[in-house]
Design a protein around this motif. Structure first.
Motif, PDB file in Angstrom:
ATOM      1  N   ARG A 269      -5.608   5.523   7.704  1.00 52.81           N
ATOM      2  CA  ARG A 269      -6.594   4.786   6.907  1.00 52.81           C
ATOM      3  C   ARG A 269      -6.857   3.437   7.565  1.00 52.81           C
TER       4      ARG A 269
ATOM      5  N   TYR B 166      -0.917   5.500   5.659  1.00 49.27           N
ATOM      6  CA  TYR B 166      -0.569   5.500   4.237  1.00 49.27           C
ATOM      7  C   TYR B 166       0.531   6.535   4.029  1.00 49.27           C
TER       8      TYR B 166
ATOM      9  N   HIS C 234       1.450   1.565   4.752  1.00 48.49           N
ATOM     10  CA  HIS C 234       1.162   1.114   3.392  1.00 48.49           C
ATOM     11  C   HIS C 234       1.586   2.198   2.413  1.00 48.49           C
ATOM     12  N   MET C 235       1.927   1.790   1.222  1.00 54.43           N
ATOM     13  CA  MET C 235       2.189   2.711   0.119  1.00 54.43           C
ATOM     14  C   MET C 235       1.939   1.974  -1.183  1.00 54.43           C
ATOM     15  N   THR C 236       1.753   2.723  -2.238  1.00 52.66           N
ATOM     16  CA  THR C 236       1.653   2.112  -3.570  1.00 52.66           C
ATOM     17  C   THR C 236       2.757   2.707  -4.438  1.00 52.66           C
TER      18      THR C 236
ATOM     19  N   LEU D   2       0.915  -2.555  -3.949  1.00 54.01           N
ATOM     20  CA  LEU D   2       0.882  -2.218  -2.536  1.00 54.01           C
ATOM     21  C   LEU D   2       2.120  -2.777  -1.851  1.00 54.01           C
TER      22      LEU D   2
END
Length: 182
Positions: free
Chosen positions: A87, A92, A129-131, A176
């Motif tokens: 992304r 991600y 990245h991660m949520t 995030l």
């Protein structure tokens, strides 16, 4: 019922195929929803009811260009998985699941390390990245110990969209988390 076993070194990592969809949905659901998930520490059953994912969602991750669902097997059984997606200049990380009875033995650490390695070496990404649901302080702390940092940037939980579960609280949101992969 699964029992905690030491992490085996004979893990096989591969990209999921359509033939894996049902097993992966069952794994992801078992790690996060329902009574079985309560045997592991990643459960969200106290925050959400209903499903975590469905066959369509898993199939979409598998089939989308620039995305993969990394499947982890030991002795021919699927024991963990995670999503990796390219992304806008970063990777991600999502849809992370470890069989509940195997949690706490180092399997999750091995999976996230391999995901980071693939994002860095195969895709040339410098950031992951991660949520994570903000109410999951224990899980956020686990990621922080792996080098992820909280950004304070949040996004709303998709209330009313039961594909992501039925919230048991009115204060759910995602934060995030970011890690440099250099």
């Amino acid at each position: 019922m699964d029992t905690v076993e030491p992490l085996a070194t004979d893990l096989t990592f591969r990209n999921a195929t359509a033939a894996d969809v049902d097993a992966l949905v069952a794994l992801i659901e078992s790690a996060y929803r329902g009574d079985r998930s309560r045997t592991g520490w990643t459960t969200e059953a106290h925050l959400l009811e209903g499903q975590r994912t469905d066959p369509e969602g898993v199939r979409t991750v598998i089939e989308t260009p620039g995305s993969r669902l990394l499947t982890v097997q030991r002795d021919g059984e699927t024991v963990a998985c995670c999503q990796l997606e390219r992304r806008d200049g970063h990777a991600y990380f999502g849809m992370f699941a470890v069989r509940p009875g195997l949690q706490g033995a180092g399997l999750g650490k091995a999976v996230i390390a391999e995901a980071e390695r693939q994002a860095r070496t195969e895709w040339g990404m410098e950031e992951m990245h991660m949520t994570v649901i903000t109410a999951r302080e224990d899980l956020i702390a686990w990621y922080e110990r792996r080098g992820y940092r909280r950004t304070g940037r949040t996004s709303p939980f998709p209330y009313g969209d039961e594909r992501f579960g039925v919230p048991l609280r009115a204060d759910l949101a995602f934060e995030l988390l970011v890690k440099e992969l250099r």
